[in-house]
Scaffold this motif. Structure first.
Motif, short mmCIF file in Angstrom:
data_model
loop_
_atom_site.label_atom_id
_atom_site.label_comp_id
_atom_site.label_asym_id
_atom_site.label_seq_id
_atom_site.Cartn_x
_atom_site.Cartn_y
_atom_site.Cartn_z
N MET A 1 10.01 -8.22 15.54
CA MET A 1 9.55 -6.98 15.60
C MET A 1 8.13 -7.26 15.01
N PRO A 2 7.06 -6.90 15.75
CA PRO A 2 5.57 -7.12 15.60
C PRO A 2 5.19 -6.29 14.24
N LEU A 3 5.60 -5.25 13.73
CA LEU A 3 5.14 -4.96 12.73
C LEU A 3 6.21 -4.51 11.62
N GLN A 4 6.19 -5.42 10.64
CA GLN A 4 7.25 -5.36 9.65
C GLN A 4 6.71 -4.51 8.19
N GLY A 15 2.40 -0.60 3.80
CA GLY A 15 1.87 -1.87 4.38
C GLY A 15 2.52 -2.37 5.37
N PHE A 16 1.86 -3.06 6.05
CA PHE A 16 2.71 -3.74 7.12
C PHE A 16 2.18 -5.24 7.59
N ARG A 17 3.01 -5.91 7.86
CA ARG A 17 2.73 -7.21 8.26
C ARG A 17 2.86 -7.52 9.87
N ALA A 18 1.78 -7.90 10.52
CA ALA A 18 1.87 -8.06 11.88
C ALA A 18 2.02 -9.70 12.32
N SER A 19 2.97 -9.53 13.42
CA SER A 19 3.13 -10.65 13.82
C SER A 19 3.31 -10.73 15.56
N GLY A 20 2.89 -11.83 16.12
CA GLY A 20 2.94 -11.89 17.57
C GLY A 20 2.15 -10.68 18.06
N THR A 21 2.35 -9.96 18.98
CA THR A 21 1.46 -9.05 19.81
C THR A 21 2.06 -7.65 19.31
N ASP A 26 4.87 -0.13 18.63
CA ASP A 26 4.93 -0.43 17.20
C ASP A 26 4.22 0.64 16.22
N TYR A 27 3.08 1.08 16.56
CA TYR A 27 2.19 2.24 15.98
C TYR A 27 3.23 3.39 15.80
N THR A 28 3.86 3.88 16.99
CA THR A 28 4.45 5.07 17.10
C THR A 28 5.87 4.93 16.58
N THR A 29 6.41 3.73 16.27
CA THR A 29 7.71 3.58 15.50
C THR A 29 7.45 3.43 14.09
N HIS A 30 6.49 2.77 13.84
CA HIS A 30 6.21 2.41 12.37
C HIS A 30 4.96 2.86 11.59
N ILE A 35 2.22 6.95 8.06
CA ILE A 35 0.81 7.85 7.94
C ILE A 35 1.30 9.23 7.54
N GLU A 36 2.28 9.80 8.69
CA GLU A 36 2.52 11.05 8.82
C GLU A 36 3.15 11.59 7.41
N SER A 37 3.97 10.72 6.88
CA SER A 37 4.71 10.89 5.53
C SER A 37 3.70 11.20 4.52
#
Length: 120
Positions: A1-4, A15-21, A26-30, A35-37
């Motif tokens: 998963m690119p955004l953990q 906070g998020f840790r990005a990896s790969g592409t 990834d934005y809409t899922t994580h 941010i909405e919360s």
């Protein structure tokens, strides 16, 4: 998963840790739900975003999603800590920081704990 998600951050910090592409999905899922919360809880949006050595790039659709974050009211943003050793990204952030809706600072990967403390 690119955004953990980064666990165990101080209150009112996401906070998020990005990896790969990183993609728009990834934005809409994580990222967007986090941010909405924060907006629902009327907290300033404080973000720690880590682009470590395993981060590759943003897809074009992810860059578009990134631009859509300007729709979030300026008053909702707190601080953003970008944690990366990618010099080009760090230089771009310094160059365009005046356009961003939050106070932003770039930290090297080795200083991630300092970045978290600064955001909190």
């Amino acid at each position: 998963m690119p955004l953990q998600p980064i666990p165990d951050l101080p209150a009112a910090t996401i906070g998020f840790r990005a990896s790969g592409t990183v993609t728009a999905e990834d934005y809409t899922t994580h990222l967007d739900p986090a941010i909405e919360s924060a907006l629902r809880h009327q907290q300033p949006i404080n973000v720690v975003y880590v682009l470590g050595p395993d981060f590759d790039r943003y897809s074009l659709d992810a860059m578009w999603q990134d631009l859509k974050l300007i729709e979030v009211p300026r008053s909702a943003w707190g601080r953003i800590a970008l944690v990366t050793d990618h010099k080009t990204l760090a230089e771009a952030i310094h160059l365009f920081a005046f356009l961003l809706p939050a106070e932003i600072r770039v930290f090297p990967v080795a200083a991630e704990p300092d970045a978290i403390a600064w955001v909190a």
